[in-house]
Scaffold this active site. Structure first.
Site, mmCIF file in Angstrom:
data_model
loop_
_atom_site.group_PDB
_atom_site.id
_atom_site.type_symbol
_atom_site.label_atom_id
_atom_site.label_comp_id
_atom_site.label_asym_id
_atom_site.label_seq_id
_atom_site.Cartn_x
_atom_site.Cartn_y
_atom_site.Cartn_z
ATOM 1 N N TYR A 171 0.831 -1.204 0.000
ATOM 2 C CA TYR A 171 0.000 0.000 0.000
ATOM 3 C C TYR A 171 0.866 1.254 0.000
ATOM 4 C CZ TYR A 171 -4.086 -2.791 1.516
ATOM 5 O OH TYR A 171 -5.105 -3.690 1.601
ATOM 6 N N LYS A 174 -0.560 -8.062 -3.001
ATOM 7 C CA LYS A 174 -1.959 -7.624 -3.050
ATOM 8 C C LYS A 174 -1.940 -6.120 -3.226
ATOM 9 C CE LYS A 174 -5.741 -7.212 0.336
ATOM 10 N NZ LYS A 174 -5.824 -5.776 0.507
HETATM 11 O O1 LIG Z 1 -7.020 -6.782 3.990
HETATM 12 C C1 LIG Z 1 -7.958 -6.102 3.808
HETATM 13 C C2 LIG Z 1 -8.389 -5.704 2.529
HETATM 14 O O2 LIG Z 1 -7.552 -4.793 1.914
HETATM 15 C C3 LIG Z 1 -9.700 -5.096 2.611
HETATM 16 O O3 LIG Z 1 -10.463 -5.744 1.716
HETATM 17 P P1 LIG Z 1 -11.614 -4.938 1.075
HETATM 18 O O4 LIG Z 1 -10.990 -3.633 0.661
HETATM 19 O O5 LIG Z 1 -12.063 -5.727 -0.089
HETATM 20 O O6 LIG Z 1 -12.666 -4.782 2.132
#
Ligand SMILES: O=C[C@H](O)COP(=O)(O)O
Length: 297
Positions: free
Chosen positions: A166, A200
């Site tokens: 992030y 991610k």
């Molecule tokens: O780990 C948490 C995710 O980034 C949050 O998932 P989401 O944005 O789909 O709720």
């Protein structure tokens, strides 16, 4: 479309390969794609995320939903893993989140402290660990050092490392913001450079931005942006996260473009469980239809 790396191309040690194989080929659609249900929002955002569907504040509700929806795994923090996962051990892969923070302090110097270890993940029977890395934060030096230890432990214990990459901090605000194409593309590459097995990222906003290197300072399509992000991740498998609740059509399009780009899968939380149970499963079925079209080895 960028290349979607196969498991055999990742150079993983035996434990990592075995665990990733279990996640990608023995759960979910069993076709090499990944569909995770993240449930760390209670720590990251607080209980406000459960107001839309109060049932979702119960970890057992979420784990059952993940089983009913045919997810590849659930990502949770250690407190919930120790108290609730035990009932479902072996049925659904566990991604143990090793760090996390509340949203109460400002994000200006964001750092997500560790509160679990790779040894905890082994003890709990996890198939992967998750680590949030704030790329570009003034605390980046400390973050990199923290990640270095987690990466070394994960390698030693054969545990796949999923990095939540992030972009954060005031510097990124002057470069199109944390979800800009520049920021997300840099985050994907950073995770790959630092040894993530899986990264991610948020879906990049492709809008034209100022104060960034030339290739990013022009309009692109969302497909071109996510294609580039997958390419930047290289031989690190890429997951795209859902973000805040949005319209279903927009979410499905984001999922389709991500898979078309070569992402390995999706990690959607609030868009799945911030609605009633049957609605959640209907939405999950639509996402699974998309994943079914992009098998991987
Ligand atoms: O780990 C948490 C995710 O980034 C949050 O998932 P989401 O944005 O789909 O709720």
């Amino acid at each position: 479309m960028a290349h979607r790396p196969a498991l055999a191309e990742l150079g993983l040690n035996t434990g990592k390969k075995t665990r990733l194989h279990r996640i990608l080929h023995e759960h979910g659609l069993r076709n090499g794609t990944a569909f995770f249900l993240p449930y760390d929002q209670g720590l990251e955002h607080g209980p406000r995320d459960f107001f839309a569907n109060p049932a979702a504040s119960d970890p057992k509700y979420i784990i059952k939903l993940a089983l009913e929806g045919g997810f590849n795994g659930i990502a949770i923090q250690i407190g919930l893993a120790e108290k609730f996962y035990w009932d479902y051990a072996g049925e659904l892969p566990l991604v143990l989140k090793l760090n996390g923070k509340t949203e109460i302090p400002s994000d200006a110097e964001a750092l997500s402290p560790l509160h679990g270890s790779v040894e905890d993940a082994v003890r709990l029977g996890a198939d992967a660990v998750g680590y949030t890395l704030y790329v570009g934060s003034p605390a980046q030096e400390h973050d990199f050092a923290q990640l270095r230890q987690v990466r070394a432990d994960a390698h030693r214990l054969g545990m796949p490392l999923i990095v939540w990459a992030y972009p954060r901090g005031s510097a990124i605000e002057g470069k199109g913001g944390k979800d800009s194409f520049y920021a997300v593309d840099y985050a994907a590459r950073t995770a790959s450079e630092l040894g993530a097995d899986v990264v991610k990222v948020n879906f990049p906003h492709p809008a034209k931005i100022d104060n960034v290197p030339a290739p990013y300072a022009k309009e692109t399509t969302s497909q071109q942006a996510i294609d580039a992000v997958v390419r930047s991740a290289g031989r690190t498998l890429l997951l795209v996260s859902g973000g805040g609740k949005a319209g279903d059509d927009a979410m499905l399009e984001k999922a389709r473009e991500s898979m078309e780009a070569g992402a390995t899968g999706l990690i959607f939380g609030r868009n799945v469980w911030q609605r009633d149970h049957d609605e959640s499963l209907r939405f999950v079925a639509a996402l699974r239809d998309i994943l079914a079209k992009y098998p991987s080895t």
